[in-house]
Design a protein around this motif. Structure first.
Motif, PDB file in Angstrom:
ATOM      1  N   VAL A   1     -62.209 -42.716   1.689  1.00  0.00           N
ATOM      2  CA  VAL A   1     -61.290 -41.579   1.738  1.00  0.00           C
ATOM      3  C   VAL A   1     -61.311 -40.919   0.369  1.00  0.00           C
ATOM      4  CG1 VAL A   1     -58.900 -40.858   2.030  1.00  0.00           C
ATOM      5  CG2 VAL A   1     -59.828 -42.671   3.470  1.00  0.00           C
ATOM      6  N   LEU A   2     -61.795 -39.677   0.338  1.00  0.00           N
ATOM      7  CA  LEU A   2     -61.882 -38.915  -0.911  1.00  0.00           C
ATOM      8  C   LEU A   2     -61.185 -37.573  -0.725  1.00  0.00           C
ATOM      9  CD1 LEU A   2     -65.649 -39.567  -1.682  1.00  0.00           C
ATOM     10  CD2 LEU A   2     -63.696 -40.641  -2.765  1.00  0.00           C
ATOM     11  N   PRO A   3     -59.911 -37.492  -1.083  1.00  0.00           N
ATOM     12  CA  PRO A   3     -59.188 -36.236  -0.894  1.00  0.00           C
ATOM     13  C   PRO A   3     -59.730 -35.108  -1.779  1.00  0.00           C
ATOM     14  CG  PRO A   3     -57.685 -38.058  -1.350  1.00  0.00           C
ATOM     15  CD  PRO A   3     -59.065 -38.549  -1.605  1.00  0.00           C
ATOM     16  N   LYS A   4     -59.721 -33.909  -1.226  1.00  0.00           N
ATOM     17  CA  LYS A   4     -60.142 -32.744  -2.007  1.00  0.00           C
ATOM     18  C   LYS A   4     -59.235 -32.534  -3.210  1.00  0.00           C
ATOM     19  CE  LYS A   4     -62.273 -30.081   1.663  1.00  0.00           C
ATOM     20  NZ  LYS A   4     -62.205 -28.846   2.427  1.00  0.00           N
ATOM     21  N   ARG A   5     -58.060 -33.060  -3.132  1.00  0.00           N
ATOM     22  CA  ARG A   5     -57.118 -32.950  -4.247  1.00  0.00           C
ATOM     23  C   ARG A   5     -57.689 -33.583  -5.511  1.00  0.00           C
ATOM     24  NH1 ARG A   5     -51.349 -36.051  -3.852  1.00  0.00           N
ATOM     25  NH2 ARG A   5     -50.624 -35.623  -5.948  1.00  0.00           N
ATOM     26  N   TRP A   6     -58.435 -34.702  -5.350  1.00  0.00           N
ATOM     27  CA  TRP A   6     -58.951 -35.432  -6.510  1.00  0.00           C
ATOM     28  C   TRP A   6     -60.427 -35.165  -6.789  1.00  0.00           C
ATOM     29  CZ3 TRP A   6     -54.965 -36.213  -9.012  1.00  0.00           C
ATOM     30  CH2 TRP A   6     -53.808 -36.724  -8.453  1.00  0.00           C
ATOM     31  N   ALA A   7     -61.179 -34.715  -5.814  1.00  0.00           N
ATOM     32  CA  ALA A   7     -62.594 -34.371  -6.009  1.00  0.00           C
ATOM     33  C   ALA A   7     -62.827 -33.054  -5.285  1.00  0.00           C
ATOM     34  CB  ALA A   7     -63.496 -35.469  -5.468  1.00  0.00           C
ATOM     35  N   LYS A   8     -62.673 -31.969  -6.022  1.00  0.00           N
ATOM     36  CA  LYS A   8     -62.657 -30.648  -5.402  1.00  0.00           C
ATOM     37  C   LYS A   8     -64.010 -30.207  -4.843  1.00  0.00           C
ATOM     38  CE  LYS A   8     -58.685 -29.027  -7.960  1.00  0.00           C
ATOM     39  NZ  LYS A   8     -57.771 -29.632  -7.040  1.00  0.00           N
TER      40      LYS A   8
ATOM     41  N   ALA B   1     -67.663 -30.605  -3.023  1.00  0.00           N
ATOM     42  CA  ALA B   1     -68.304 -31.442  -2.008  1.00  0.00           C
ATOM     43  C   ALA B   1     -69.418 -32.291  -2.614  1.00  0.00           C
ATOM     44  CB  ALA B   1     -68.856 -30.568  -0.885  1.00  0.00           C
ATOM     45  N   VAL B   2     -70.108 -31.742  -3.585  1.00  0.00           N
ATOM     46  CA  VAL B   2     -71.182 -32.479  -4.262  1.00  0.00           C
ATOM     47  C   VAL B   2     -70.634 -33.753  -4.907  1.00  0.00           C
ATOM     48  CG1 VAL B   2     -72.337 -32.253  -6.490  1.00  0.00           C
ATOM     49  CG2 VAL B   2     -72.948 -30.778  -4.659  1.00  0.00           C
ATOM     50  N   THR B   3     -69.478 -33.653  -5.518  1.00  0.00           N
ATOM     51  CA  THR B   3     -68.854 -34.813  -6.156  1.00  0.00           C
ATOM     52  C   THR B   3     -68.412 -35.824  -5.098  1.00  0.00           C
ATOM     53  OG1 THR B   3     -68.060 -33.388  -7.927  1.00  0.00           O
ATOM     54  CG2 THR B   3     -67.029 -35.550  -7.723  1.00  0.00           C
ATOM     55  N   ARG B   4     -67.782 -35.359  -4.036  1.00  0.00           N
ATOM     56  CA  ARG B   4     -67.340 -36.265  -2.977  1.00  0.00           C
ATOM     57  C   ARG B   4     -68.525 -36.991  -2.350  1.00  0.00           C
ATOM     58  NH1 ARG B   4     -64.250 -31.754  -1.839  1.00  0.00           N
ATOM     59  NH2 ARG B   4     -65.423 -31.278   0.045  1.00  0.00           N
ATOM     60  N   ASN B   5     -69.594 -36.277  -2.087  1.00  0.00           N
ATOM     61  CA  ASN B   5     -70.774 -36.905  -1.488  1.00  0.00           C
ATOM     62  C   ASN B   5     -71.416 -37.919  -2.426  1.00  0.00           C
ATOM     63  OD1 ASN B   5     -70.516 -35.496   0.910  1.00  0.00           O
ATOM     64  ND2 ASN B   5     -71.810 -33.803   0.222  1.00  0.00           N
ATOM     65  N   ALA B   6     -71.476 -37.609  -3.712  1.00  0.00           N
ATOM     66  CA  ALA B   6     -72.044 -38.549  -4.684  1.00  0.00           C
ATOM     67  C   ALA B   6     -71.205 -39.822  -4.763  1.00  0.00           C
ATOM     68  CB  ALA B   6     -72.143 -37.890  -6.059  1.00  0.00           C
ATOM     69  N   ILE B   7     -69.888 -39.675  -4.743  1.00  0.00           N
ATOM     70  CA  ILE B   7     -69.006 -40.849  -4.798  1.00  0.00           C
ATOM     71  C   ILE B   7     -69.154 -41.674  -3.527  1.00  0.00           C
ATOM     72  CG2 ILE B   7     -66.602 -41.609  -4.874  1.00  0.00           C
ATOM     73  CD1 ILE B   7     -66.041 -39.204  -6.732  1.00  0.00           C
ATOM     74  N   LYS B   8     -69.214 -41.011  -2.367  1.00  0.00           N
ATOM     75  CA  LYS B   8     -69.392 -41.750  -1.106  1.00  0.00           C
ATOM     76  C   LYS B   8     -70.681 -42.555  -1.117  1.00  0.00           C
ATOM     77  CE  LYS B   8     -66.934 -38.825   2.142  1.00  0.00           C
ATOM     78  NZ  LYS B   8     -67.024 -37.953   3.303  1.00  0.00           N
ATOM     79  N   ARG B   9     -71.758 -41.951  -1.578  1.00  0.00           N
ATOM     80  CA  ARG B   9     -73.029 -42.667  -1.636  1.00  0.00           C
ATOM     81  C   ARG B   9     -72.933 -43.887  -2.538  1.00  0.00           C
ATOM     82  NH1 ARG B   9     -74.689 -37.592  -1.194  1.00  0.00           N
ATOM     83  NH2 ARG B   9     -75.623 -37.022  -3.147  1.00  0.00           N
ATOM     84  N   GLN B  10     -72.219 -43.743  -3.661  1.00  0.00           N
ATOM     85  CA  GLN B  10     -72.041 -44.866  -4.576  1.00  0.00           C
ATOM     86  C   GLN B  10     -71.221 -45.983  -3.912  1.00  0.00           C
ATOM     87  OE1 GLN B  10     -73.285 -45.456  -7.675  1.00  0.00           O
ATOM     88  NE2 GLN B  10     -74.516 -43.635  -7.391  1.00  0.00           N
ATOM     89  N   VAL B  11     -70.161 -45.627  -3.206  1.00  0.00           N
ATOM     90  CA  VAL B  11     -69.315 -46.626  -2.549  1.00  0.00           C
ATOM     91  C   VAL B  11     -70.132 -47.424  -1.541  1.00  0.00           C
ATOM     92  CG1 VAL B  11     -67.361 -46.983  -0.982  1.00  0.00           C
ATOM     93  CG2 VAL B  11     -67.155 -45.383  -2.881  1.00  0.00           C
ATOM     94  N   TYR B  12     -70.884 -46.728  -0.680  1.00  0.00           N
ATOM     95  CA  TYR B  12     -71.656 -47.427   0.337  1.00  0.00           C
ATOM     96  C   TYR B  12     -72.767 -48.271  -0.290  1.00  0.00           C
ATOM     97  CZ  TYR B  12     -69.178 -44.825   3.932  1.00  0.00           C
ATOM     98  OH  TYR B  12     -68.197 -44.316   4.753  1.00  0.00           O
ATOM     99  N   ALA B  13     -73.412 -47.777  -1.327  1.00  0.00           N
ATOM    100  CA  ALA B  13     -74.480 -48.533  -1.986  1.00  0.00           C
ATOM    101  C   ALA B  13     -73.935 -49.790  -2.661  1.00  0.00           C
ATOM    102  CB  ALA B  13     -75.203 -47.660  -3.008  1.00  0.00           C
ATOM    103  N   VAL B  14     -72.823 -49.669  -3.374  1.00  0.00           N
ATOM    104  CA  VAL B  14     -72.240 -50.824  -4.065  1.00  0.00           C
ATOM    105  C   VAL B  14     -71.725 -51.848  -3.054  1.00  0.00           C
ATOM    106  CG1 VAL B  14     -70.325 -51.558  -5.548  1.00  0.00           C
ATOM    107  CG2 VAL B  14     -71.705 -49.588  -6.185  1.00  0.00           C
ATOM    108  N   SER B  15     -71.103 -51.398  -1.971  1.00  0.00           N
ATOM    109  CA  SER B  15     -70.565 -52.343  -0.984  1.00  0.00           C
ATOM    110  C   SER B  15     -71.687 -53.089  -0.257  1.00  0.00           C
ATOM    111  CB  SER B  15     -69.655 -51.633   0.010  1.00  0.00           C
ATOM    112  OG  SER B  15     -70.366 -50.681   0.755  1.00  0.00           O
ATOM    113  N   GLU B  16     -72.803 -52.425  -0.012  1.00  0.00           N
ATOM    114  CA  GLU B  16     -73.951 -53.085   0.639  1.00  0.00           C
ATOM    115  C   GLU B  16     -74.580 -54.132  -0.272  1.00  0.00           C
ATOM    116  OE1 GLU B  16     -75.616 -52.856   3.592  1.00  0.00           O
ATOM    117  OE2 GLU B  16     -74.181 -51.464   4.475  1.00  0.00           O
ATOM    118  N   ALA B  17     -74.577 -53.874  -1.583  1.00  0.00           N
ATOM    119  CA  ALA B  17     -75.256 -54.748  -2.534  1.00  0.00           C
ATOM    120  C   ALA B  17     -74.372 -55.874  -3.062  1.00  0.00           C
ATOM    121  CB  ALA B  17     -75.775 -53.913  -3.701  1.00  0.00           C
ATOM    122  N   GLN B  18     -73.155 -55.998  -2.562  1.00  0.00           N
ATOM    123  CA  GLN B  18     -72.238 -57.020  -3.069  1.00  0.00           C
ATOM    124  C   GLN B  18     -72.776 -58.421  -2.849  1.00  0.00           C
ATOM    125  OE1 GLN B  18     -69.046 -57.115  -4.735  1.00  0.00           O
ATOM    126  NE2 GLN B  18     -70.108 -55.257  -5.251  1.00  0.00           N
TER     127      GLN B  18
END
Length: 132
Positions: free
Chosen positions: A59-66, A68-85
């Motif tokens: 969940v990445l609210p537009k309030r904190w990451a205005k 879309a490029v930033t939101r998408n980059a953060i989402k990719r990082q979350v999924y990559a880090v969670s897969e590699a745990q």
């Protein structure tokens, strides 16, 4: 690892409570059990998760990451880090929520390598705290 898709799934996991926090992120977790072991059958929140295993949502609210490029980059990082745990995430549904924004003065580019490194480091810290 399965991904959360429906609003009901996100709401159920976020209602379960926060298990870890960092400066920018919060991790919500709802343990999952096989339907036969709990006696719930098809009732209750377990029915939202047909496959017993690790589930992840972001969940990445537009309030904190205005941007879309930033939101998408953060989402990719979350999924990559969670897969590699290591060890892998427990059998549960997880939601990583952005709870404050990254400073634009410190990270002027919406998708800079510095921002990605900062996000990755903080996510590793978040998952480490959740495992402890």
């Amino acid at each position: 690892m399965q991904r959360l898709k429906t609003r009901a799934q996100f709401q159920a996991v976020m209602a379960a409570g926060i298990v870890a926090r960092t400066a920018h992120f919060a991790l919500h977790r709802m343990p999952l059990h096989s339907p036969t072991s709990t006696g719930l059958g098809s009732d209750g929140p377990q029915a939202l998760f047909p496959v017993v295993g690790a589930w992840m949502g972001v969940v990445l609210p537009k309030r904190w990451a205005k941007r879309a490029v930033t939101r998408n980059a953060i989402k990719r990082q979350v999924y990559a880090v969670s897969e590699a745990q290591q060890p892998p995430l427990p059998v549960a549904a997880h939601v990583v929520r952005l709870r404050s924004g990254f400073e634009r003065k410190q990270f002027p580019s919406a998708s800079s390598d510095a921002l990605k490194r900062a996000v990755r480091a903080e996510l590793l810290q978040l998952f480490q705290r959740a495992g402890a």
